[in-house]
Scaffold this motif. Structure first.
Motif, PDB file in Angstrom:
ATOM      1  N   HIS A  35       0.856  -1.186   0.000  1.00  0.00           N
ATOM      2  CA  HIS A  35       0.000   0.000   0.000  1.00  0.00           C
ATOM      3  C   HIS A  35       0.896   1.242   0.000  1.00  0.00           C
ATOM      4  N   ALA A  36       0.589   2.193  -0.843  1.00  0.00           N
ATOM      5  CA  ALA A  36       1.443   3.370  -1.031  1.00  0.00           C
ATOM      6  C   ALA A  36       1.681   4.140   0.263  1.00  0.00           C
ATOM      7  N   ALA A  37       0.703   4.226   1.137  1.00  0.00           N
ATOM      8  CA  ALA A  37       0.838   5.036   2.344  1.00  0.00           C
ATOM      9  C   ALA A  37       1.215   4.206   3.573  1.00  0.00           C
ATOM     10  N   SER A  38       1.616   2.962   3.361  1.00  0.00           N
ATOM     11  CA  SER A  38       1.908   2.081   4.491  1.00  0.00           C
ATOM     12  C   SER A  38       3.262   1.417   4.321  1.00  0.00           C
ATOM     13  N   ARG A  39       3.838   1.006   5.420  1.00  0.00           N
ATOM     14  CA  ARG A  39       5.104   0.275   5.374  1.00  0.00           C
ATOM     15  C   ARG A  39       4.898  -1.221   5.544  1.00  0.00           C
ATOM     16  N   PHE A  40       3.657  -1.672   5.486  1.00  0.00           N
ATOM     17  CA  PHE A  40       3.334  -3.067   5.679  1.00  0.00           C
ATOM     18  C   PHE A  40       2.996  -3.735   4.353  1.00  0.00           C
ATOM     19  N   TYR A  41       3.156  -5.052   4.334  1.00  0.00           N
ATOM     20  CA  TYR A  41       2.846  -5.854   3.152  1.00  0.00           C
ATOM     21  C   TYR A  41       1.868  -6.952   3.556  1.00  0.00           C
ATOM     22  N   GLN A  42       1.024  -7.349   2.603  1.00  0.00           N
ATOM     23  CA  GLN A  42       0.133  -8.488   2.782  1.00  0.00           C
ATOM     24  C   GLN A  42       0.372  -9.439   1.622  1.00  0.00           C
ATOM     25  N   VAL A  43       0.048 -10.714   1.835  1.00  0.00           N
ATOM     26  CA  VAL A  43       0.206 -11.713   0.780  1.00  0.00           C
ATOM     27  C   VAL A  43      -1.179 -12.181   0.364  1.00  0.00           C
ATOM     28  N   GLN A  44      -1.455 -12.035  -0.926  1.00  0.00           N
ATOM     29  CA  GLN A  44      -2.708 -12.498  -1.503  1.00  0.00           C
ATOM     30  C   GLN A  44      -2.380 -13.730  -2.338  1.00  0.00           C
ATOM     31  N   LEU A  45      -3.097 -14.818  -2.108  1.00  0.00           N
ATOM     32  CA  LEU A  45      -2.916 -16.039  -2.882  1.00  0.00           C
ATOM     33  C   LEU A  45      -4.026 -16.130  -3.906  1.00  0.00           C
ATOM     34  N   VAL A  46      -3.653 -16.387  -5.151  1.00  0.00           N
ATOM     35  CA  VAL A  46      -4.616 -16.419  -6.251  1.00  0.00           C
ATOM     36  C   VAL A  46      -4.486 -17.753  -6.963  1.00  0.00           C
TER      37      VAL A  46
END
Length: 118
Positions: A35-46
């Motif tokens: 996310h542009a305004a965040s320093r965090f990452y999430q993992v999306q599985l597709v």
């Protein structure tokens, strides 16, 4: 319920079940959402089911019933490596898209997705 839909239940995407899910579905794609305004990452599985788009499923990686947040890409790499993945896509969400009502441009690989190898 199809086999793909059954695999993508909240219980199926727990970090503890990730190894088994990857072994059963080798076409599983991991997207690291930034996310542009965040320093965090999430993992999306597709999991793409081929020609039938209705069978495509995507969920966030969960732990203890909540979406996992990673503080760095190195943390993401470690978790995905532990599960047996060696590639993912980095997808950047830009706040401007949401503000003007435009859907995120995740499916345009050249403009929104960066390949990651670890």
């Amino acid at each position: 319920m199809s086999r793909i839909a059954a695999a993508f239940t909240p219980a199926g995407l727990l970090v503890s079940n990730l190894n088994a899910l990857i072994a059963e579905y080798p076409a599983l794609e991991a997207r690291v959402i930034s996310h542009a305004a965040s320093r965090f990452y999430q993992v999306q599985l597709v999991l793409e089911a081929g020609a039938d788009e209705d069978d495509e499923r995507s969920e966030l990686l969960m732990k203890r019933g909540k979406p996992m947040l990673f503080r760095s890409l190195e943390d993401v790499y470690s978790e995905l490596r532990r599960a047996g993945l060696s590639r993912a896509w980095l997808v950047s969400q830009v706040a401007n898209d949401e503000m003007i009502g435009r859907p995120p441009q995740y499916h345009q690989p050249l403009s929104s997705r960066i390949p990651l190898s670890f």
